[in-house]
Design a protein around this motif. Structure first.
Motif, PDB file in Angstrom:
ATOM      1  N   MET A   1      42.690  22.179  50.109  1.00  0.00           N
ATOM      2  CA  MET A   1      41.659  22.760  49.277  1.00  0.00           C
ATOM      3  C   MET A   1      41.632  22.051  47.930  1.00  0.00           C
ATOM      4  O   MET A   1      40.901  21.127  47.747  1.00  0.00           O
ATOM      5  CB  MET A   1      41.927  24.261  49.138  1.00  0.00           C
ATOM      6  CG  MET A   1      40.814  24.995  48.520  1.00  0.00           C
ATOM      7  SD  MET A   1      39.485  25.218  49.701  1.00  0.00           S
ATOM      8  CE  MET A   1      38.599  26.481  48.927  1.00  0.00           C
TER       9      MET A   1
ATOM     10  N   PRO B   1      40.988  17.927  44.040  1.00  0.00           N
ATOM     11  CA  PRO B   1      41.069  18.269  45.461  1.00  0.00           C
ATOM     12  C   PRO B   1      42.438  17.890  46.021  1.00  0.00           C
ATOM     13  O   PRO B   1      43.101  16.993  45.502  1.00  0.00           O
ATOM     14  CB  PRO B   1      39.963  17.423  46.092  1.00  0.00           C
ATOM     15  CG  PRO B   1      39.752  16.290  45.156  1.00  0.00           C
ATOM     16  CD  PRO B   1      40.110  16.795  43.789  1.00  0.00           C
TER      17      PRO B   1
ATOM     18  N   THR C   1      41.327  16.801  51.357  1.00  0.00           N
ATOM     19  CA  THR C   1      39.966  17.269  51.092  1.00  0.00           C
ATOM     20  C   THR C   1      39.175  16.169  50.413  1.00  0.00           C
ATOM     21  O   THR C   1      39.496  15.742  49.322  1.00  0.00           O
ATOM     22  CB  THR C   1      39.974  18.507  50.161  1.00  0.00           C
ATOM     23  OG1 THR C   1      40.809  19.498  50.737  1.00  0.00           O
ATOM     24  CG2 THR C   1      38.581  19.046  49.967  1.00  0.00           C
TER      25      THR C   1
END
Length: 83
Positions: free
Chosen positions: A1, A69, A73
């Motif tokens: 994430m 990030p 990601t």
């Protein structure tokens, strides 16, 4: 994430406004447009209280952050947005 990380060079800014009374006072420090430090806002509130007796304030603190990030990601471009 990923996560949000503060950008230290930008620092934090504080806005403060007196909301005491009916109608509300709405007084602000004279240099509020430049963004105050938390200490500046607190000093102004103390000075305003001593001058007026007003004890109630709205305070908003803002800082600049960077989205970092995670390694797995990648950036995505939303539909309809061109790079």
């Amino acid at each position: 994430m990923g996560s949000l990380k503060p950008v230290a060079a930008e620092g934090a800014r504080t806005h403060i406004e007196c909301v005491s009374g009916i109608p509300r006072c709405r007084a602000e420090p004279p240099d509020v447009a430049k963004g105050l430090t938390e200490g500046d806002a607190e000093a102004w509130a103390g000075q305003h209280f001593r001058a007026t007796g007003h004890p109630l304030y709205d305070r908003v603190r803002c800082d600049t952050v960077l989205w970092e990030p995670s390694a797995d990601t990648g950036p995505r471009i939303p539909p309809g947005v061109t790079g």
